[in-house]
Design a protein around this motif. Structure first.
Motif: not given
Length: 223
Positions: A132-157
């Motif tokens: 908790p609180g770490r994203t206020q201190e670290i360097r966040l992902s840049n556009a290139r890093e986000l473009a290279a990363t896939s995020v997938l989700r699955i419902p808990l239904s």
């Protein structure tokens, strides 16, 4: 209440089934590792992945060229399992030795999170869940890093939960066997933090104990 479908109906040791949705959430939130099954041309494969929950979905992330990510993007049926091992049950007979555990199985199809801002939010949510609180201190992902990363989700239904936490179940004929019987608990202990070798000595050690309760090392040692 968890939904009941042919795939989530527990047949073996059905008395260990749990139907409370909160039990499902607790297992996922404490495990943070999902074993994900996919069918490939060479046959089925199960791959462990970091996973986190936000409300009614489980999220995973990976490189765009990952074979698992590519397979899951086809929106075929998949299955995730989460397991927390809580200890051994030591009986008077070899046959009745068993284990305490909490497990969850999730069925369904993954979908891709396309929006870059939403991907960034979800990835930061995972970091905050860990520290908790770490994203206020670290360097966040840049556009290139986000473009290279896939995020997938699955419902808990569609999910099932099974919990084994009972006492020793010996046969009556074995109760007089002169050997110790009982439980050998396992506990996951978080911390203390270990600094990186190149960390400057002026940087203070943060406090990330909040999400971990009695699993944080100071509390665990007191128990």
């Amino acid at each position: 209440m968890l939904s009941t479908t042919p795939r989530t109906t527990i047949k073996k040791a059905s008395h260990k089934a749990a139907v409370e949705q909160e039990k499902l959430y607790q297992i996922i939130d404490q495990s943070l590792i999902a074993h994900i099954a996919v069918n490939e041309a060479q046959g089925p494969v199960v791959i462990p992945m970091l996973a986190w929950r936000v409300d009614q979905h489980v999220y995973i992330h990976g490189a765009n060229n990952s074979r698992l990510i590519r397979a899951l993007k086809k929106a075929e049926q998949s299955c995730l399992t989460f397991t927390l091992f809580d200890g051994w049950v030591l009986a008077r007979s070899a046959f009745h030795h068993s284990a305490h555990y909490r497990s969850a199985v999730v069925f369904g199809q993954f979908e891709t999170v396309e929006d870059a801002l939403e991907k960034d939010r979800l990835l930061n949510h995972f970091i905050e869940q860990i520290a908790p609180g770490r994203t206020q201190e670290i360097r966040l992902s840049n556009a290139r890093e986000l473009a290279a990363t896939s995020v997938l989700r699955i419902p808990l239904s569609e999910a099932s939960v099974k919990i084994s936490n009972g006492d020793v179940k010996d046969d009556l004929a074995d109760l007089d066997v002169p050997v110790w019987a009982g439980m050998m608990p396992y506990r996951t202990v978080i911390g203390p933090l270990k600094a990186a070798a190149d960390l400057h000595e002026s940087i203070p050690t943060p406090d990330y104990r909040a999400p971990y309760g009695d699993r944080w090392h100071e509390h665990a040692h007191q128990g």
